[in-house]
Scaffold this active site. Sequence first.
Site: not given
Length: 278
Positions: A14, A97, A127, A191, A263
């Site tokens: 991404c 990100c 995260e 996302c 990823s």
Amino acid sequence: MTPRIEIARHAGVCYGVERALELAHRAGADALPPVHTLGPLIHNPRVVNELEEAGVQMANRLEDIPAGAVIIRAHGVAPAVEDEARERGLSVLDATCPYVKKVHVAAERLRAAGYQVIVVGEAGHAEVEGIMGHAGEGAVVVSGREDLDGLKLAPKVGVVVQTTQTDERLAAVVSALLPRTREVRVVNTICKATHERQESAAELAARADVMVVIGGRNSGNTRRLAQICAAACPRTYHIESADEIDPSWFVDAELVGVTAGASTPERHIREVIDRIGR
């Protein structure tokens, strides 16, 4: 007979991961002082090994970085971690990100407005740990509605979401919160890239005889892709590299679907397709 191979409409690396990789490779190529990532840059062991070969080492703790530059990985960190890195005299390169940064901002705003912050996500995930650092005292991580049992809630609750979670999980938590508190404010921080990958994987898995999901086993978004695919296609296999492929998986298969976590670089996907097509 060689099966037909179809790649999910949305699959693989991404924007946020691509940006982080470019930053890391540029830092390594620029011959900066020693360059380290704090933890794996992304959740893909193959990519982490490739970065080490390019001169970007991984350290699990700031104490293990004596000097030079530290790259904040794509998952982000709590503000205190970045502050400590600067206090240690390290140059900080921020590869967080942009979509994760939006979660940080949303959590900070909810906290400032007097909401108790609920983070829907995996406790202990990198995260989520970073988000919690922005969410303030009283913030809680829940992975599902069952985690709310016995939890003391404030009159005002604000909800943010780990970027790789599903809409269904968010909806389940919110529906459980509504009867239990006076006000619930939800900021859907899932996302778009995650949603697109999950949706296209589900669509392909519903038609495929076999699904191959490519990406790190330590990658939350890749594991969720595998779960989504397995629900529609029992012959689903989660692999990290083409070397793991067993030709017996494809016996009698007419359509093999391929998808990959956010990823997973394009070249890793091509390696798998080439191996299946032999």
